[in-house]
Design an enzyme around this catalytic site. Sequence first.
Site, short mmCIF file in Angstrom:
data_model
loop_
_atom_site.label_atom_id
_atom_site.label_comp_id
_atom_site.label_asym_id
_atom_site.label_seq_id
_atom_site.Cartn_x
_atom_site.Cartn_y
_atom_site.Cartn_z
N PHE A 2 0.73 3.58 -8.33
CA PHE A 2 -0.83 3.79 -8.65
C PHE A 2 -1.30 4.85 -7.59
O PHE A 2 -0.33 5.52 -7.04
CB PHE A 2 -1.13 2.38 -8.16
N SER A 42 1.94 -3.32 -16.07
CA SER A 42 1.52 -3.42 -14.47
C SER A 42 0.20 -3.12 -14.32
O SER A 42 -0.23 -2.07 -14.62
CB SER A 42 2.61 -2.55 -13.66
N CYS A 49 1.05 -5.33 -7.26
CA CYS A 49 1.32 -4.97 -8.56
C CYS A 49 1.75 -6.14 -9.24
O CYS A 49 2.70 -7.07 -9.05
CB CYS A 49 2.39 -3.93 -8.47
N THR A 51 2.60 -8.25 -13.11
CA THR A 51 3.15 -7.91 -14.63
C THR A 51 2.14 -8.99 -15.48
O THR A 51 1.96 -10.23 -15.49
CB THR A 51 4.54 -8.29 -14.53
N ALA A 69 4.39 -14.90 -7.71
CA ALA A 69 5.55 -15.71 -7.19
C ALA A 69 5.65 -15.87 -5.86
O ALA A 69 4.75 -15.50 -5.06
CB ALA A 69 7.03 -14.79 -7.91
N HIS A 107 3.07 -2.27 -3.86
CA HIS A 107 3.92 -3.35 -3.00
C HIS A 107 3.29 -3.64 -1.64
O HIS A 107 3.65 -2.93 -0.76
CB HIS A 107 5.54 -3.08 -3.07
N THR A 152 -8.70 6.62 3.87
CA THR A 152 -8.37 7.65 4.97
C THR A 152 -8.57 7.00 6.65
O THR A 152 -9.76 6.42 6.53
CB THR A 152 -8.98 8.93 5.10
#
Length: 202
Positions: A2, A42, A49, A51, A69, A107, A152
Site C-alpha cells: 500500500f 487485500s 491488511c 483479506t 485473527a 502489517h 511525515t
Amino acid sequence: MFTGIVTDIGEIVGFTPTAQGQLHRLRIACRYDQTTIADGASIACNGVCLTVVASGVASGRTWFDVDAAAETLALTTAKHWKIGTKLNLERALKIGDELGGHIVAGHADGIATLLSREDLPDMARFELATTRELARFIATKGSITLDGVSLTINTVKDVTFSVLIIPHTLTVTTIGAWKAGAEVNIEVDLMARYAARLTEMK
C-alpha cells in the site's frame, strides 16, 4: 502493498466473534464498486491488511467481509472495533499506480497512544507515544503510518513524536475525530527497519 493514501472511510456494520473470541468476522460497508472487489483481495483497514472473504451490495451500499485473527486482535486496535467503528480504507497497490505516500506493508507493528491534540488555524498537531522498541525507528522528517495514513514526522523526543495534519487529511480520513487518549495503529517505515537491521549486523 500500500501507500498510506486513504481512498475511502468504511464503517463496520456486522461483527461476529468466532473461535472462542480468537477470530472476528467483520462486515465493512464502503463506497467501492463491488464488482472490483474479488474474494482474496487485500484491503488495508486502519492500516491492517485484511483479506476479503466475501462481498456484496445491500440497500445500495457495497460491503465486504474480512476476518481479524488472534494476532491482529492482540497487536492492533482491532480488539476495540465494534459496529459503527469508522475505518480508513485503502485498496492494494497496482503496478503503475501513483506512489503518493510511502511504501506501506499493511502489517501494523503495534499501537501508539494519542497524548494531545492542538487545533491550529490551518491544521492540527498531534503528539503521540509508542513503545521504546518502535520509537527507535522514528526520526524527524521520516515517514510513518498511523491508522493506515502515510504521514511525515514533525518532531521526536524519546518515545514521543508529533505529526502535523493538513485540513484535507483531517477531512478525508478518520484523523479528524482523534482525541487525546485514543489508540491508533502504527507501522514504522520499512526503510528505517532495514537500516536498523543492517546496523545491528555490523
